[in-house]
Design an enzyme around this catalytic site. Structure first.
Site, short mmCIF file in Angstrom:
data_model
loop_
_atom_site.label_atom_id
_atom_site.label_comp_id
_atom_site.label_asym_id
_atom_site.label_seq_id
_atom_site.Cartn_x
_atom_site.Cartn_y
_atom_site.Cartn_z
N ASP A 1 -10.28 -8.40 8.64
CA ASP A 1 -11.72 -8.32 8.35
C ASP A 1 -12.36 -9.69 8.43
OD1 ASP A 1 -11.76 -5.63 8.09
OD2 ASP A 1 -12.44 -5.57 6.00
N LYS B 1 3.85 -15.28 2.62
CA LYS B 1 3.72 -16.05 1.38
C LYS B 1 5.14 -16.38 0.94
CE LYS B 1 1.13 -17.71 -1.95
NZ LYS B 1 0.29 -18.90 -1.73
N TYR C 1 0.82 -1.21 0.00
CA TYR C 1 0.00 0.00 0.00
C TYR C 1 0.86 1.27 0.00
CZ TYR C 1 -3.85 -3.16 1.27
OH TYR C 1 -4.78 -4.18 1.30
N ASP D 1 -4.83 -6.63 6.27
CA ASP D 1 -6.06 -5.93 5.91
C ASP D 1 -7.17 -6.96 5.68
OD1 ASP D 1 -7.87 -4.08 5.04
OD2 ASP D 1 -6.85 -3.58 3.17
N ASP E 1 -2.64 -18.11 2.48
CA ASP E 1 -3.82 -18.81 1.95
C ASP E 1 -4.31 -19.86 2.95
OD1 ASP E 1 -1.32 -19.80 1.33
OD2 ASP E 1 -1.84 -20.61 -0.63
#
Ligand code: NAD
Length: 387
Positions: free
Chosen positions: A281, A221, A172, A277, A253
């Protein structure tokens, strides 16, 4: 122009009010409050009520300074964040916020340029205060298990995890651009982390795990990304300083699956910005109750900004029905993480559990057979519960 809400401004921020721990562990806390917009002022008032009661019971002293931000600051000062608000926040021991923003389709704030809208104030404040670590607990209370979208056999005896997300690096904040090459449009985003950025958030995660169940799951990852491979190495280096904390690595994942398959396995989940992020959530959703979700953003000292995960709920603002618990639990996080007042934080969290057990509910978490209460009554009940 002065942008403090003078009527709420009890004691000014400043070095003379800095956090002090007396001989018997009594503290003098200087807290800046940002009530904000919508339900913000209603829920912050209840969090102050609970903090005041906690301070009274445990013998601490709290000075509050209220400042404007978001829509309220646009109305009073023409901008969502003033230098005065930044300076006042910087002079405090911690910041407690309600929520900012209005109805994004009808409020005139959203006709302004993006950098003048309410949310720009929050992003600016986070940046000005160097808040790089975001903490979001996801706790399933037995009494609210019906709100959890997972099957009963998966919920088991509930879960209580902390998602620790890096907030100021990664994808980001990397270089990005869009070009056209030979008539083909191409967009580029870059994911960069240096070892210092990884180390400081990893240290926070291990420190927080020491206050909890002493387990860190570092999510990356590493089978694909170089940034994740560096992440893994640095996290392992930090782990060596915390032999009491168990460290495991998990691919993002797999983590997304494990959160809905066996959420009870997690204590602290440590991860980079974009993965955090998404996962935070997901973890919030499995608790099912938006009015219950606290959050904190910390810098590399004990300083932090504490706020509920939800927004300003303009649809119910002014009706006295908002659930103040997320803000009250955020205040408990402040006691624990900014002031090391673990006993006091435990007392606030125990009060929440006890009041839910007694069957009191705000409308958003109401279920059959329970007693419906408003925002103020919920604050009163919780404050009374702390003895
Ligand atoms: P929201 O979280 O404000 O509301 C979503 C739904 O949940 C609404 O129906 C609302 O009534 C309900 N809800 C939220 N908090 C509640 C509470 N404590 N008690 C009872 N019900 C509650 O999300 P939204 O409607 O998408 O956003 C409204 C405004 O809030 C927007 O301007 C948005 O930008 C802003 N926002 C601010 C923050 C922040 O300040 N950090 C975070 C998210 C959204």
């Amino acid at each position: 122009m002065r942008c403090w809400q003078a009527s709420c401004h009890r004691i000014p921020a400043g070095p003379e009010h800095e956090k002090q721990r007396g001989n018997e562990g009594k503290m003098k806390l200087n807290i800046v409050c940002i009530p904000g917009d919508g339900i913000g002022p209603e829920i912050v008032a209840e969090a102050k009520k609970v903090l005041d009661k906690t301070a009274k019971v445990y013998g601490h002293e709290i000075a509050y300074t209220d400042v404007l931000m978001g829509g309220a600051s646009i109305d009073a000062c023409g901008v969502p964040l003033t230098q005065e608000t930044i300076d006042t926040a910087k002079g405090a021991d911690a910041v407690l916020m309600g929520s900012i923003g209005g109805d994004t389709t009808t409020s005139p704030w959203y006709k302004l340029a993006p950098d003048l809208r309410p949310e720009a104030g929050l992003l600016g404040l986070r940046k000005a205060l160097s808040l790089f670590a975001n903490l979001r607990p996801a706790v399933l209370y037995d009494e609210l298990a019906d709100a959890c979208p997972l099957k009963k056999e998966i919920i088991g005896s509930g879960f209580d995890m902390m998602i620790m997300r890096e907030l100021t690096g990664g994808l980001y904040f990397g270089e990005r651009y869009t070009t056209e090459e030979g008539g083909v449009r191409k967009a580029v985003d870059t994911l960069t982390y240096d070892e210092k950025e990884i180390r400081r958030i990893a240290v926070k995660a291990f420190e927080i795990a020491m206050k909890r169940n002493k387990k860190v799951t570092s999510v990356d990852k590493a089978n694909v990304l170089d940034s994740s491979r560096l992440w893994r190495k640095v996290v392992e280096e930090v782990a060596a300083d915390y032999p009491e904390v168990a460290l495991e690595h998990m691919l993002v994942d797999n983590c997304a699956m494990q959160l809905v398959k066996n959420p009870a396995q997690f204590d602290v989940i440590l991860t980079e910005n974009m993965f955090g992020d998404i996962l935070s959530d997901e973890a919030s959703m499995v608790t099912g109750s938006i009015g219950m979700l606290a959050s904190a953003s910390l810098n590399d000292s004990k300083f932090g900004l504490y706020e509920p995960s939800h927004g300003s709920a303009p649809d119910i603002a002014g009706q006295g029905i908002a659930n103040p618990i997320a803000t009250i639990l955020s205040a408990a996080m402040m006691l624990r993480y900014s002031f090391d007042l673990d006993k006091e934080a435990d007392a606030v969290e125990a009060a929440v559990k006890s009041i839910l057990k007694k069957g009191y509910r705000t409308v958003d978490i109401m279920s059959e057979g329970c007693t419906k209460v408003g925002c103020k009554e919920m604050g009163d009940l919780l404050a009374d519960e702390i003895n």
